[in-house]
Design a protein around this motif. Structure first.
Motif, PDB file in Angstrom:
ATOM      1  N   ALA A   1      62.812  64.043  73.651  1.00 58.92           N
ATOM      2  CA  ALA A   1      61.864  63.950  75.177  1.00 58.92           C
ATOM      3  C   ALA A   1      62.613  64.929  76.187  1.00 58.92           C
ATOM      4  CB  ALA A   1      61.644  62.579  75.637  1.00 58.92           C
ATOM      5  N   ALA A   2      61.808  65.700  76.759  1.00 59.08           N
ATOM      6  CA  ALA A   2      62.695  66.772  77.859  1.00 59.08           C
ATOM      7  C   ALA A   2      61.709  66.819  78.753  1.00 59.08           C
ATOM      8  CB  ALA A   2      62.915  68.019  76.924  1.00 59.08           C
ATOM      9  N   PHE A   3      62.567  66.820  80.044  1.00 59.57           N
ATOM     10  CA  PHE A   3      61.616  66.912  81.428  1.00 59.57           C
ATOM     11  C   PHE A   3      61.529  68.427  81.707  1.00 59.57           C
ATOM     12  CE2 PHE A   3      62.318  67.091  86.272  1.00 59.57           C
ATOM     13  CZ  PHE A   3      60.872  66.949  86.057  1.00 59.57           C
ATOM     14  N   ASN A   4      60.463  69.017  82.126  1.00 60.45           N
ATOM     15  CA  ASN A   4      60.148  70.394  82.279  1.00 60.45           C
ATOM     16  C   ASN A   4      59.618  70.381  83.639  1.00 60.45           C
ATOM     17  OD1 ASN A   4      59.357  73.000  82.911  1.00 60.45           O
ATOM     18  ND2 ASN A   4      58.557  73.355  80.612  1.00 60.45           N
ATOM     19  N   GLU A   5      60.742  70.655  84.491  1.00 64.74           N
ATOM     20  CA  GLU A   5      60.378  70.629  86.253  1.00 64.74           C
ATOM     21  C   GLU A   5      59.302  71.539  86.703  1.00 64.74           C
ATOM     22  OE1 GLU A   5      62.541  69.139  89.944  1.00 64.74           O
ATOM     23  OE2 GLU A   5      63.742  70.323  88.565  1.00 64.74           O
ATOM     24  N   SER A   6      59.337  72.873  85.923  1.00 62.81           N
ATOM     25  CA  SER A   6      58.364  73.866  86.427  1.00 62.81           C
ATOM     26  C   SER A   6      57.021  73.439  86.067  1.00 62.81           C
ATOM     27  CB  SER A   6      59.045  75.312  85.592  1.00 62.81           C
ATOM     28  OG  SER A   6      58.693  75.091  84.124  1.00 62.81           O
ATOM     29  N   ILE A   7      56.769  72.919  85.231  1.00 60.87           N
ATOM     30  CA  ILE A   7      55.289  72.632  84.967  1.00 60.87           C
ATOM     31  C   ILE A   7      54.717  71.590  85.916  1.00 60.87           C
ATOM     32  CG2 ILE A   7      53.688  71.824  83.197  1.00 60.87           C
ATOM     33  CD1 ILE A   7      55.167  73.440  81.146  1.00 60.87           C
ATOM     34  N   PRO A   8      55.080  70.648  86.239  1.00 61.13           N
ATOM     35  CA  PRO A   8      56.189  69.378  85.773  1.00 61.13           C
ATOM     36  C   PRO A   8      55.293  68.714  84.549  1.00 61.13           C
ATOM     37  CG  PRO A   8      55.369  68.783  87.682  1.00 61.13           C
ATOM     38  CD  PRO A   8      54.554  69.926  87.478  1.00 61.13           C
ATOM     39  N   CYS A   9      56.233  68.357  83.565  1.00 64.79           N
ATOM     40  CA  CYS A   9      55.784  67.552  82.412  1.00 64.79           C
ATOM     41  C   CYS A   9      56.876  66.984  81.748  1.00 64.79           C
ATOM     42  CB  CYS A   9      55.010  68.412  81.388  1.00 64.79           C
ATOM     43  SG  CYS A   9      55.822  69.837  80.586  1.00 64.79           S
ATOM     44  N   ILE A  10      56.596  66.322  80.755  1.00 69.44           N
ATOM     45  CA  ILE A  10      57.546  65.656  79.810  1.00 69.44           C
ATOM     46  C   ILE A  10      57.164  66.212  77.982  1.00 69.44           C
ATOM     47  CG2 ILE A  10      58.761  63.820  78.742  1.00 69.44           C
ATOM     48  CD1 ILE A  10      58.270  62.318  81.400  1.00 69.44           C
ATOM     49  N   ASP A  11      57.824  66.865  77.735  1.00 62.18           N
ATOM     50  CA  ASP A  11      57.667  67.276  76.349  1.00 62.18           C
ATOM     51  C   ASP A  11      58.178  66.488  75.194  1.00 62.18           C
ATOM     52  OD1 ASP A  11      55.835  69.318  77.045  1.00 62.18           O
ATOM     53  OD2 ASP A  11      57.467  70.631  77.169  1.00 62.18           O
TER      54      ASP A  11
ATOM     55  N   ALA B   1      60.653  57.540  83.809  1.00 59.90           N
ATOM     56  CA  ALA B   1      60.293  57.727  82.215  1.00 59.90           C
ATOM     57  C   ALA B   1      61.521  57.634  81.225  1.00 59.90           C
ATOM     58  CB  ALA B   1      59.848  59.006  81.889  1.00 59.90           C
ATOM     59  N   ARG B   2      62.572  58.203  81.693  1.00 59.01           N
ATOM     60  CA  ARG B   2      63.977  58.188  81.194  1.00 59.01           C
ATOM     61  C   ARG B   2      64.662  56.768  81.018  1.00 59.01           C
ATOM     62  NH1 ARG B   2      67.721  60.582  84.627  1.00 59.01           N
ATOM     63  NH2 ARG B   2      68.041  58.358  84.964  1.00 59.01           N
ATOM     64  N   SER B   3      64.507  56.020  81.957  1.00 61.01           N
ATOM     65  CA  SER B   3      64.952  54.602  82.242  1.00 61.01           C
ATOM     66  C   SER B   3      64.237  53.912  81.217  1.00 61.01           C
ATOM     67  CB  SER B   3      64.925  54.092  83.497  1.00 61.01           C
ATOM     68  OG  SER B   3      65.306  52.751  83.638  1.00 61.01           O
ATOM     69  N   ALA B   4      62.820  53.969  81.045  1.00 64.41           N
ATOM     70  CA  ALA B   4      62.013  53.278  80.007  1.00 64.41           C
ATOM     71  C   ALA B   4      62.063  53.373  78.687  1.00 64.41           C
ATOM     72  CB  ALA B   4      60.430  53.659  80.616  1.00 64.41           C
ATOM     73  N   ILE B   5      62.495  54.751  78.269  1.00 64.15           N
ATOM     74  CA  ILE B   5      63.071  55.189  76.947  1.00 64.15           C
ATOM     75  C   ILE B   5      64.244  54.592  76.683  1.00 64.15           C
ATOM     76  CG2 ILE B   5      63.788  57.187  75.611  1.00 64.15           C
ATOM     77  CD1 ILE B   5      61.726  58.975  77.031  1.00 64.15           C
TER      78      ILE B   5
ATOM     79  N   SER C   1      56.651  55.476  77.299  1.00 60.43           N
ATOM     80  CA  SER C   1      57.679  55.077  76.384  1.00 60.43           C
ATOM     81  C   SER C   1      57.003  54.724  74.957  1.00 60.43           C
ATOM     82  CB  SER C   1      58.668  54.359  76.833  1.00 60.43           C
ATOM     83  OG  SER C   1      58.456  52.909  76.907  1.00 60.43           O
ATOM     84  N   GLU C   2      55.965  53.732  75.176  1.00 57.66           N
ATOM     85  CA  GLU C   2      55.465  53.565  73.948  1.00 57.66           C
ATOM     86  C   GLU C   2      54.759  54.458  73.152  1.00 57.66           C
ATOM     87  OE1 GLU C   2      52.260  49.801  72.284  1.00 57.66           O
ATOM     88  OE2 GLU C   2      52.371  50.048  74.473  1.00 57.66           O
ATOM     89  N   SER C   3      54.017  55.453  74.131  1.00 61.29           N
ATOM     90  CA  SER C   3      52.971  56.197  73.448  1.00 61.29           C
ATOM     91  C   SER C   3      54.044  57.478  72.819  1.00 61.29           C
ATOM     92  CB  SER C   3      52.380  56.913  74.444  1.00 61.29           C
ATOM     93  OG  SER C   3      51.288  57.963  73.877  1.00 61.29           O
ATOM     94  N   ALA C   4      55.088  57.773  73.343  1.00 55.22           N
ATOM     95  CA  ALA C   4      56.051  58.800  72.996  1.00 55.22           C
ATOM     96  C   ALA C   4      56.966  58.241  71.713  1.00 55.22           C
ATOM     97  CB  ALA C   4      56.826  59.335  74.170  1.00 55.22           C
TER      98      ALA C   4
ATOM     99  N   ARG D   1      54.108  66.841  71.727  1.00 61.64           N
ATOM    100  CA  ARG D   1      53.128  66.204  72.621  1.00 61.64           C
ATOM    101  C   ARG D   1      53.515  66.527  74.014  1.00 61.64           C
ATOM    102  NH1 ARG D   1      52.274  60.310  71.672  1.00 61.64           N
ATOM    103  NH2 ARG D   1      50.547  60.714  73.119  1.00 61.64           N
ATOM    104  N   ARG D   2      52.567  66.748  74.885  1.00 65.44           N
ATOM    105  CA  ARG D   2      52.947  67.159  76.437  1.00 65.44           C
ATOM    106  C   ARG D   2      52.237  66.097  77.168  1.00 65.44           C
ATOM    107  NH1 ARG D   2      53.171  72.976  78.221  1.00 65.44           N
ATOM    108  NH2 ARG D   2      55.185  72.645  77.495  1.00 65.44           N
ATOM    109  N   PHE D   3      53.282  65.337  78.082  1.00 65.68           N
ATOM    110  CA  PHE D   3      52.773  64.524  78.796  1.00 65.68           C
ATOM    111  C   PHE D   3      52.875  65.132  80.362  1.00 65.68           C
ATOM    112  CE2 PHE D   3      53.976  62.277  75.417  1.00 65.68           C
ATOM    113  CZ  PHE D   3      53.276  61.027  75.353  1.00 65.68           C
ATOM    114  N   LYS D   4      51.728  65.431  80.943  1.00 62.90           N
ATOM    115  CA  LYS D   4      51.911  66.009  82.230  1.00 62.90           C
ATOM    116  C   LYS D   4      52.028  65.109  83.278  1.00 62.90           C
ATOM    117  CE  LYS D   4      48.739  68.969  85.193  1.00 62.90           C
ATOM    118  NZ  LYS D   4      47.404  69.082  85.589  1.00 62.90           N
ATOM    119  N   ILE D   5      52.932  65.522  84.295  1.00 65.79           N
ATOM    120  CA  ILE D   5      53.101  64.819  85.444  1.00 65.79           C
ATOM    121  C   ILE D   5      52.028  65.377  86.558  1.00 65.79           C
ATOM    122  CG2 ILE D   5      54.866  63.970  87.122  1.00 65.79           C
ATOM    123  CD1 ILE D   5      56.999  64.415  85.170  1.00 65.79           C
TER     124      ILE D   5
END
Length: 160
Positions: free
Chosen positions: A85-95, A33-37, A130-133, A104-108
Motif C-alpha cells: 500500500a503506497a501513498f502518492n501525494e501528487s495525485i493524491p491516492c493510495i495505490d 489509513a496507515r494506522s488502520a492497516i 483497510s478491509e477493502s484493501a 487498485r487505486r483509492f483516490k483521496i
C-alpha cells in the motif's frame, strides 16, 4: 444592531476550498489509513496468523507479507502473498497491489470541510479502506505455482 454579512460563495470558491482542503489534509488521511492497516495487521496476527509481516517503508508505503500453506501436487508448499500500500501525494491516492494482480487505486478527495478516501467514487473511512484493501490478500490463498510448459498436451500433427 450589528449587520450580519452573509458570505456568498460560488462554484469557483467551493472548488478552490476543496483543493485547499485536499492539499492540506491528504497526508493526514494517509496517516489514518496507515494506522488502520497496522491495527488490522496486529489484530490479524493476534487472531489468525502470528507470522504475518508488515513493514512501514519511509512513511509512505506499507509492505505486508503472509505465508499460506497450500496443498499442491501431493505435498504442502508455502506460498507467499505480498501486498504493498503506497501513498502518492501528487495525485493524491493510495495505490494497493497484491502480488502480480492489477493495481487498485483509492483516490483521496475532499469537500469544503474534510478530506477522505474513496472507493469506486464513494467516501469510506480508514477502517473500511483497510478491509477493502487487505481482506482478499490476507484471507484468500494465492493460486499454487503452475508447472512450466503448455497447459494441454500438444495435438498430433496429421498433416505429415
Amino acid at each position: 444592531m450589528p449587520q450580519v454579512t452573509k458570505q456568498v460563495t460560488n462554484w469557483v470558491e467551493r472548488k478552490a476550498r476543496r483543493e485547499q482542503v485536499l492539499k492540506e489534509k491528504a497526508r493526514d488521511v494517509w496517516g489514518d489509513a496507515r494506522s488502520a492497516i497496522q491495527n488490522s495487521c496486529n489484530s490479524f496476527r493476534k487472531h489468525y496468523d502470528k507470522t504475518l509481516e508488515d513493514t512501514l517503508e519511509n512513511g509512505l508505503r506499507i509492505r505486508i507479507t503472509r505465508t499460506f500453506t497450500v496443498h499442491y501436487a501431493l505435498a504442502n508448499i508455502n506460498v507467499k502473498r505480498r501486498l504493498l500500500a503506497a501513498f502518492n501525494e501528487s495525485i493524491p491516492c493510495i495505490d494497493v497491489t497484491v502480488d502480480d494482480e492489477p493495481l487498485r487505486r483509492f483516490k483521496i478527495d475532499a469537500d469544503e470541510s474534510h478530506a477522505f478516501i474513496t472507493d469506486q467514487d464513494h467516501e469510506i473511512n480508514a477502517d473500511q479502506f483497510s478491509e477493502s484493501a487487505l481482506k482478499h490478500a490476507l484471507c484468500t490463498p494465492p493460486e499454487p505455482p503452475r508447472a512450466n510448459g503448455p497447459a494441454t498436451p500438444a495435438k498430433p500433427n496429421h498433416d505429415l
